[in-house]
Design a protein around this motif. Sequence first.
Motif, short mmCIF file in Angstrom:
data_model
loop_
_atom_site.label_atom_id
_atom_site.label_comp_id
_atom_site.label_asym_id
_atom_site.label_seq_id
_atom_site.Cartn_x
_atom_site.Cartn_y
_atom_site.Cartn_z
N ILE A 136 18.19 -47.69 -4.81
CA ILE A 136 19.22 -46.79 -5.33
C ILE A 136 19.40 -47.02 -6.83
O ILE A 136 19.49 -46.07 -7.62
N THR A 154 35.52 -42.11 0.07
CA THR A 154 34.28 -41.98 -0.70
C THR A 154 34.35 -40.78 -1.64
O THR A 154 33.96 -40.86 -2.82
N VAL A 177 23.30 -44.75 3.21
CA VAL A 177 23.85 -45.76 2.29
C VAL A 177 25.37 -45.82 2.42
O VAL A 177 25.97 -46.90 2.42
N SER A 196 16.70 -36.59 1.40
CA SER A 196 17.37 -37.57 0.55
C SER A 196 18.88 -37.53 0.73
O SER A 196 19.55 -38.55 0.62
N LEU A 197 19.40 -36.34 1.03
CA LEU A 197 20.83 -36.22 1.30
C LEU A 197 21.21 -37.01 2.55
O LEU A 197 22.23 -37.71 2.58
N PHE A 228 16.98 -43.16 5.38
CA PHE A 228 16.92 -43.77 4.05
C PHE A 228 15.55 -44.41 3.83
O PHE A 228 14.90 -44.19 2.80
N THR A 241 18.51 -44.44 -10.00
CA THR A 241 19.49 -44.18 -11.06
C THR A 241 18.89 -44.45 -12.43
O THR A 241 19.12 -43.69 -13.39
N SER A 292 31.35 -44.79 -8.19
CA SER A 292 30.23 -44.78 -7.25
C SER A 292 30.70 -44.43 -5.84
O SER A 292 31.77 -44.85 -5.39
N THR A 293 29.87 -43.66 -5.11
CA THR A 293 30.15 -43.40 -3.70
C THR A 293 30.05 -44.67 -2.88
O THR A 293 30.74 -44.83 -1.87
N GLU A 340 21.31 -40.63 1.63
CA GLU A 340 22.55 -41.02 0.95
C GLU A 340 23.67 -41.26 1.95
O GLU A 340 24.50 -42.15 1.77
N SER A 380 34.29 -40.79 -5.84
CA SER A 380 33.25 -40.03 -6.54
C SER A 380 33.87 -38.97 -7.45
O SER A 380 33.34 -38.68 -8.53
#
Length: 641
Positions: free
Chosen positions: A340, A230, A63, A56-57, A275, A344, A239-240, A60, A234
């Motif tokens: 995304i 970014t 994205v 998942s990292l 992703f 959240t 948001s990133t 991200e 953050s």
Amino acid sequence: MEIPLLKDVVIIIGLAVLVLLIFRKIRIPAILAFFVTGLLAGPHGLGLISSPDEVSLLAELGVIFLLFTIGIEFSLEKFSQIKRYVVIGGSLQLTLTLAVVYFICLNLGLTTSESIFMGFLVSFSSTAIVLRLLQENDQIDSIHGQISLGILIFQDIAVVLVILFTPVLAGVNNATATNWPSLIAMGAGLMLFTFISAKWVVPRLLHYIARFKSRELFLLTIILICFGVTWTTSSMGLSTALGAFLAGLIISNTDYSHQALGNVLPFQDIFMSFFFVSIGMLVNPVFMVENLLLIITITIAVLIIKSFINGITAGLLGLSFRVMILVGLILSQIGEFSFILAATGVQLGIINEEFFQIFLAVSLITMSITPFIMAMAPRISNFSDKLPLPPRIRQGFYPFKTPPTEVLSDHLIIIGFGINGKNMAKAASKAHIPYVVVEINPEIVRNEKSQGESIYFGDAAHGTVLKNVNISEARIMVVAISDPVGTLKILDVARKLNPNLYIIVRTRYIRDMESLYQMGADEIIPEEFETSIEIFSRVLDQYNLSKEEIDDFITEIRSDGYEMFRTLSQDESVTCTLNNGTNAEVISIPVGNDMNGETLNKFRANYNGNILAVVRNSKTFKNPDFDFKLLEDDIIIMVGK
């Protein structure tokens, strides 16, 4: 020492390669292969991945790179060209979708916050999928491609703000989102930072770095800007995605934006693959099977609602019903940013895990079938022409006077007012040839009309529009639009209205010529072929050939090339190489010729050359024998002195 993430990456890439090979064989889109890869490798599949959180990292990062590239491509020049579609079209689409889904969810018993959140989830379409398919199908510059691009740009900007304010919907005491003075100050500071960086700091930095001519140094500087901005946003509690977009925006107006984009795109492709794989890992196939009927019902409802609202948006922008259907179907899926946003929502407690699984399944289905929907869209739009609709809806509503003020005859009709259309109109004006332009983009029509151009708004794929410019009395029509689907439709309609009309068509690729000729085009100018001629002429110039010799060669290639394109099928082609003292000849056997029924051996007695091929009814006989018998309408291609 074993690195768990490295093992997971090897498993994912290896499995993705295998699935992609299978899907490529059966012509299924690549994005679906990544979903299937995640499904197989994830905890609900074969359980091959031990650390889904680490994957998942990587997702991200995908994205971040996606938003970064969107920011780089978001130039003020591009925005000014489609600003009406971005601002009006994007805001209309988002507002209407949000309102419709909100009221539907309220009636189904959801709370106000849940209904608003669901409206946002359904509103966003897939930038990654739609733009890739539009580019592959050469439709990005078409009117429906431009409208879709404008709406997607608005969505990409809006999603950053939606993610920022999602905690408010959850009732979370987010200091950043609820402290308005602080938020306004922060926003003003970011705008000032972006302006100063884009205007002075980054252009000078990149210019200094570029002087070293080091690819590695330039790439690392671009990555530093991306992750630096970014990280800054953050750390401010924002948001990133916003930071990545701003970083791209800072680079977009520099002289090095194209180089930066070329360096970053491979990273985007790799990490965006992770992703989509990570999304596939979240899917529970057992849950999908148990709730299959509900998932299919919601999927159909989402496709209908989004297609209808997106189509209405195009209609409110003044476009024809054909374009409304194309835009509606192109943007009918749920996009990657909704994943995304949904994740959240789960973290903040707006939606539960069961609802997340349903939404995930619906989103994956809509995204997976998008390539098939876009392939069927032209046929559906053609079928819509048979519906009994009012002329204003069928042709497009816009406050322009449609019929010309004077009745033209023996005139030229120009379809499309891009670069080719403008040059054609300028040449016709200087040659005192009466002409009229038909353009589907209302902004172009408004601007050109104010300057006295003979231009009229309308979709030339509709017979009424062509009748209004008196096509029955026209001598020539030039189709110069970047819409292969629309071009075929225009040819079909124009040929029925005026069988004697001479039609010249501009196309980008040679592969499209066969279908255009079949639809009734008299002459086709393929940009691909003309570009090769231009390159060829530059090469000859470097070998110090005279201008007259170069012109002779170009004339020879054009005449032979277009004749071969006209008579040869896509699968059968003959290529002739011309050298000094060597001529290529294309000779036809007309009806009643004394060579009808004779052999090639007798034919060769009249010519000093080698016969390469004989073309008969679009079938090519390469290197035929001397006893090959000729028939009427045969075309002989030969080379010699």
